[in-house]
Design a protein around this motif. Structure first.
Motif, PDB file in Angstrom:
ATOM      1  N   TYR A   1       6.405  -1.992  -3.713  1.00  0.00           N
ATOM      2  CA  TYR A   1       5.833  -0.679  -3.386  1.00  0.00           C
ATOM      3  C   TYR A   1       5.768  -0.476  -1.878  1.00  0.00           C
TER       4      TYR A   1
ATOM      5  N   LEU B   1       6.538   1.091  -9.646  1.00  0.00           N
ATOM      6  CA  LEU B   1       6.121   0.465  -8.397  1.00  0.00           C
ATOM      7  C   LEU B   1       4.684   0.845  -8.051  1.00  0.00           C
ATOM      8  N   VAL B   2       4.295   2.095  -8.348  1.00  0.00           N
ATOM      9  CA  VAL B   2       2.920   2.523  -8.092  1.00  0.00           C
ATOM     10  C   VAL B   2       1.946   1.670  -8.887  1.00  0.00           C
TER      11      VAL B   2
ATOM     12  N   ARG C   1      -2.600   4.428  -4.269  1.00  0.00           N
ATOM     13  CA  ARG C   1      -1.144   4.535  -4.488  1.00  0.00           C
ATOM     14  C   ARG C   1      -0.824   5.736  -5.364  1.00  0.00           C
TER      15      ARG C   1
END
Length: 631
Positions: free
Chosen positions: A448, A440-441, A399
């Motif tokens: 995500y 979100l990462v 990510r």
């Protein structure tokens, strides 16, 4: 011999030696006329035959059996002494006796060096040389054993054994050791006394024959010194080898080398996972943090960034084709080439064993093993016997690299020059579900994946491979691209509609042409027919698509075939009626009577007109049979 090395033999002149008095047999033992090269003379001294000048020095006696010997001077043969023909003497002890008597007379002997060795360490016990003695006592008994001779120098004793047929056995060795007296054994078993002159034989016995130490009373003390020296040598060797193994090195990277590993470790925030205490780090020519960063990058970070986590565990292995060697993914210049496959003994001296000394592969393996302890980086599969990346970490690293790369490409498409600054600004200010992209990462999960799905829609819109318009721009400067795509899509839609209308008109033209060809005058009526259950006629239905056109073509084909059949049937009936008319003309005297027959009702035809009843060849034949025959 340490007992007498206070006066080295080089300091003493070699005494004059008597002529040789011993030798070996020149024929097999036990045969008559035994020949020997020496004998005991009238004065009691043993002499070699080469020193006996005449028979006046006799009588001569055998040193072994004591029998009288005869001095023989054969022509073209070596002089010798001979036993009587009936003698049973074997001569086995003659050389042995002579050697002892020679030592008593000469009082000198060459002794071999005695040096104790272990490995490369040497401890001298006795210096080789020719020694002269104060006294020689033949067959002097010492306790329970009796050596061939005992030589004395000052207050030191040395036992001497002459080996002719029997070497010193284990029992005598034990007795010598128990009395702690030095003993040397002189090997005469290889001498060919019958082929030697007196000088040669004496020199061989006293100086040149093989000789060895059976025991030396100073061996124990020398062994203690040797052990101490060996221990010190081992410590020194071990210290040198340990210093060499643990030597800190800083190899120079090749020209053009780019340290991507350390940058990746910092970028991913994994600095705490390098510069760890790991067994086997001595195998690398760079500091621990350097090779560990390379191992972390090659085995964990790079695969995690390349592959999204899936159902299968991402196994950690070496480079092709040496998958079993975990160090094969590290640059060769980082691995030390000056360490060898040292034997266990050398490693033990340096404080290592095979496991702690290890190998480059073992060092990387140990590093990965440390990463399995509580930090959630690497896991060990006991069942499969390999390391694999923790899926959660793999997902996180993927990510961390995936979103920035994709967003920066979108920023480039939006005209942003400083994409790094643009991404940082967007990552902190934009909100998706009350969370920033950066949050979100790190969190992952549905939030995500939802953001990534919307980013994928924007990537499709920006690529232009398939025109699309996305209303949710995710806070990215992509409005010009959206407007551009809208305009392009409007143009395409207009062209599409025109193309569709042209295609529909073409389908109408096609069905009209086919109908006119197949149905002629009936075409207009057929095109105007309505499709069952609708108010759409055939011509309008053709506009709806190729499937509709195909359906109409099938239907038109069927009706065209039927029309062709009807026309053919009508033509056949007309042809039969023409034949009937010709037959009537021939059957009746006038055309008027023929017309009257054909168009009048006939009782045999149930009142029907013959011309109307002629529908096939059977009818033609029957009606023809009803006609009046000409006379």
């Amino acid at each position: 011999m340490a007992d007498i090395d206070r006066h080295h033999p080089t300091a003493l002149p070699r005494p004059l030696r008597l002529q040789c008095m011993a030798g070996k047999l020149v024929q097999p033992v036990g045969q008559g006329l035994l020949k020997v090269p020496f004998a005991r003379c009238y004065d009691g001294l043993a002499r070699h035959v080469s020193t006996v000048l005449s028979v006046q020095q006799g009588p001569f006696h055998c040193l072994d059996c004591g029998e009288v010997l005869t001095l023989r001077n054969p022509i073209n043969k070596r002089r010798h002494f001979a036993h009587r023909p009936d003698s049973v003497c074997t001569g086995e002890t003659a050389l042995h006796r002579y050697a002892k008597e020679l030592l008593v007379t000469a009082k000198t002997l060459t002794l071999p060096a005695l040096v104790l060795t272990e490995g490369r360490v040497r401890q001298p016990v006795f210096a080789a040389g020719t020694y002269s003695f104060e006294a020689v006592l033949p067959e002097h008994k010492i306790g329970t054993f009796q050596p061939d001779a005992l030589v004395r120098y000052l207050d030191f004793d040395l036992a001497v054994e002459f080996l002719v047929h029997h070497a010193v056995d284990d029992e005598k060795r034990a007795k010598v050791s128990a009395h702690d007296i030095s003993m040397v054994e002189i090997d005469l078993s290889g001498l060919k006394a019958g082929q030697m002159n007196g000088t040669e034989l004496d020199d061989a016995i006293l100086h040149s024959s093989p000789r060895q130490w059976i025991h030396h009373r100073k061996c124990a003390a020398a062994m203690r010194k040797l052990s101490a020296a060996v221990a010190k040598a081992q410590l020194d060797r071990g210290a040198r080898l340990k210093g060499h193994i643990l030597r800190k090195r800083s190899a120079t990277a090749p020209e053009g080398w780019r340290d991507e590993a350390m940058k990746a470790v910092r970028r991913t925030g994994l600095e705490a996972l390098i510069d760890l205490e790991v067994e086997g780090g001595h195998w690398f020519a760079v500091p621990d943090k350097v090779w560990q960063a390379e191992a972390l990058f090659e085995h964990v970070i790079k695969p995690s960034e390349q592959y999204s986590p899936g159902g299968k565990k991402l196994e950690i292995k070496g480079a092709y084709p040496t998958y079993h060697d975990l160090s094969s993914k590290l640059p060769d210049w980082m691995v030390r080439q000056d360490l060898g496959d040292y034997p266990p003994k050398s490693l033990a001296e340096a404080g290592f064993d095979k496991k702690s000394y290890g190998s480059p592969h073992g060092a990387v393996w140990n590093y990965l093993a440390v990463l399995t302890t509580g930090n959630g980086t690497v896991l060990w599969s006991r069942e499969d016997a390999y390391f694999y990346i923790q899926p959660r970490l793999q997902d996180l690293l993927q990510r961390r690299v995936d979103l920035p790369e994709r967003v920066k490409l979108l920023l480039v498409a939006g005209g942003v020059k400083d994409t790094e600054a643009g991404y940082r600004r967007w990552g902190t200010t934009y909100r998706s579900g009350n969370l920033s992209p950066f949050q979100l990462v790190e969190a992952g999960g549905d939030g995500y994946h939802d953001l990534i799905a919307r980013i994928a829609q924007l990537e499709a819109m920006v690529s232009g491979s398939v025109l699309s318009v996305v209303d949710d721009l995710c806070g990215l400067p992509l409005e010009p691209i959206r407007v551009r795509n809208q305009a392009a899509m409007a143009v395409i839609e207009t062209k599409r509609k025109i193309a569709l209308d042209n295609a529909a008109s073409e389908r109408q033209r096609s069905i009209r042409v086919q109908a006119e060809q197949m149905l002629a005058a009936d075409a207009k009526a057929w095109l105007g027919q309505q499709i069952a259950g609708t108010k759409i006629n055939h011509l309008e239905y053709a506009r709806e698509g190729d499937a509709a056109l195909f359906e109409l073509e099938l239907k038109l084909g069927r009706e065209g075939d039927e029309r062709r059949k009807q026309i053919a049937a009508k033509r056949h009936v007309a042809h039969l009626r023409d034949q009937l008319k010709e037959a009537a003309k021939r059957a009746f005297p006038s055309e008027r009577m023929a017309e009257l027959f054909l168009n009048s009702g006939h009782p045999r035809l149930q009142g029907g007109r013959p011309i109307d009843r002629c529908g096939n060849r059977q009818d033609l034949a029957y009606i023809t049979s009803l006609m009046t025959k000409k006379r």
